[in-house]
Enzyme design. Structure first.
Site, short mmCIF file in Angstrom:
data_model
loop_
_atom_site.label_atom_id
_atom_site.label_comp_id
_atom_site.label_asym_id
_atom_site.label_seq_id
_atom_site.Cartn_x
_atom_site.Cartn_y
_atom_site.Cartn_z
N HIS A 2 -10.21 1.17 1.27
CA HIS A 2 -9.80 2.57 1.49
C HIS A 2 -11.01 3.51 1.51
CE1 HIS A 2 -5.46 2.65 1.64
NE2 HIS A 2 -5.32 1.96 0.54
N HIS A 62 -8.75 -4.34 -1.68
CA HIS A 62 -7.87 -3.41 -0.96
C HIS A 62 -8.30 -1.95 -1.21
CE1 HIS A 62 -3.82 -2.07 0.55
NE2 HIS A 62 -4.20 -1.00 -0.12
N GLU A 63 -8.50 -1.60 -2.49
CA GLU A 63 -8.86 -0.22 -2.82
C GLU A 63 -10.26 0.11 -2.28
OE1 GLU A 63 -6.53 1.60 -3.71
OE2 GLU A 63 -5.17 0.06 -4.39
N CYS A 84 0.86 -1.19 0.00
CA CYS A 84 0.00 0.00 0.00
C CYS A 84 0.89 1.23 0.00
CB CYS A 84 -0.88 -0.01 1.24
SG CYS A 84 -2.01 1.39 1.32
ZN LIG Z 1 -3.67 1.01 -0.07
#
Ligand SMILES: [Zn+2]
Length: 217
Positions: A164, A160-161, A116
């Site tokens: 966020h 993962h995105e 990340c």
């Molecule tokens: Zn990230």
């Protein structure tokens, strides 16, 4: 072209939940150009709006290099893009996901290689993800599209995105017993204070996106 400053953990704005984009303006698309340039400058496979301090629901990805390498399984049939009428269209990168929804996540897997840009210099621990993912989103013009992925890298990247956008960070996904919070913050500080990195950042003259006003917010 401008570059944005990527916020590092534990910056408070990384925790802010994003709200949907409703105004697909030219200014939004101009912002995206700089946002995409930022992802490339820092060698990310993806970048989400909260990482530059913008609490909105969008992210960008580029899997070209991964699809061309054989580190992950072949992309043949494992990554399919569909337009608003559910007609398959070619994948093209960078790919912008605005107001994304993860509509399907099956086939649980564990991975330990997730990186990340908000965690430079930090080793990764095991995360629980899903291999089979379907994601629906809008592009930079507001047109709907979807992606079906069983491609390991792409599927993990989407999750993962997406995290966020809800202010969820890697340590939230890691086993609490596998790491020390203080060490993570120290590793990031070491990276930021490295003279080479400081010189590089000075040269790049990054813009702090969260200190500016945008019409799409
Ligand atoms: Zn990230």
């Amino acid at each position: 072209m401008s570059l944005f400053k990527v916020l590092h953990y534990p910056h408070v704005l990384l925790r802010k939940k994003g709200t949907p984009i409703t105004n697909f303006s030219d200014n939004f698309r101009l912002f995206l150009k700089n946002f995409i340039a930022t992802m490339y400058e820092f060698d990310g496979g993806g970048l989400a709006a909260p990482q530059v301090g913008i609490a909105k629901r969008f992210f960008v990805v580029d899997f070209k290099a991964v699809f061309e390498s054989d580190k992950f399984e072949n992309k043949e049939n494992s990554f399919k893009v569909f337009d608003k009428d559910n007609k398959e269209i070619p994948a093209s990168f960078p790919m912008v996901f605005v107001n994304p929804e993860l509509v399907e996540m099956t086939e649980p897997i564990k991975v330990n290689w997730e990186g990340c840009l908000s965690f430079p210099n930090v080793e990764s621990f095991e995360t629980q993800r899903f291999l089979n993912v379907e994601i629906h989103a809008q592009n930079e013009f507001g047109e709907k599209f979807s992606v079906k992925s069983t491609h390991l890298y792409a599927s993990v990247c989407f999750q993962h995105e997406y995290d966020h956008l809800d202010g969820i960070m890697l340590p939230d996904r890691w086993n609490k017993k596998s790491f020390f919070e203080e060490n993570i913050i120290l590793d990031i500080k070491d990276f930021e204070n490295d003279p080479k990195e400081r010189k590089r950042m000075k040269k790049l003259r990054v813009i702090e996106a969260h200190k500016l006003k945008y019409d799409f917010i």
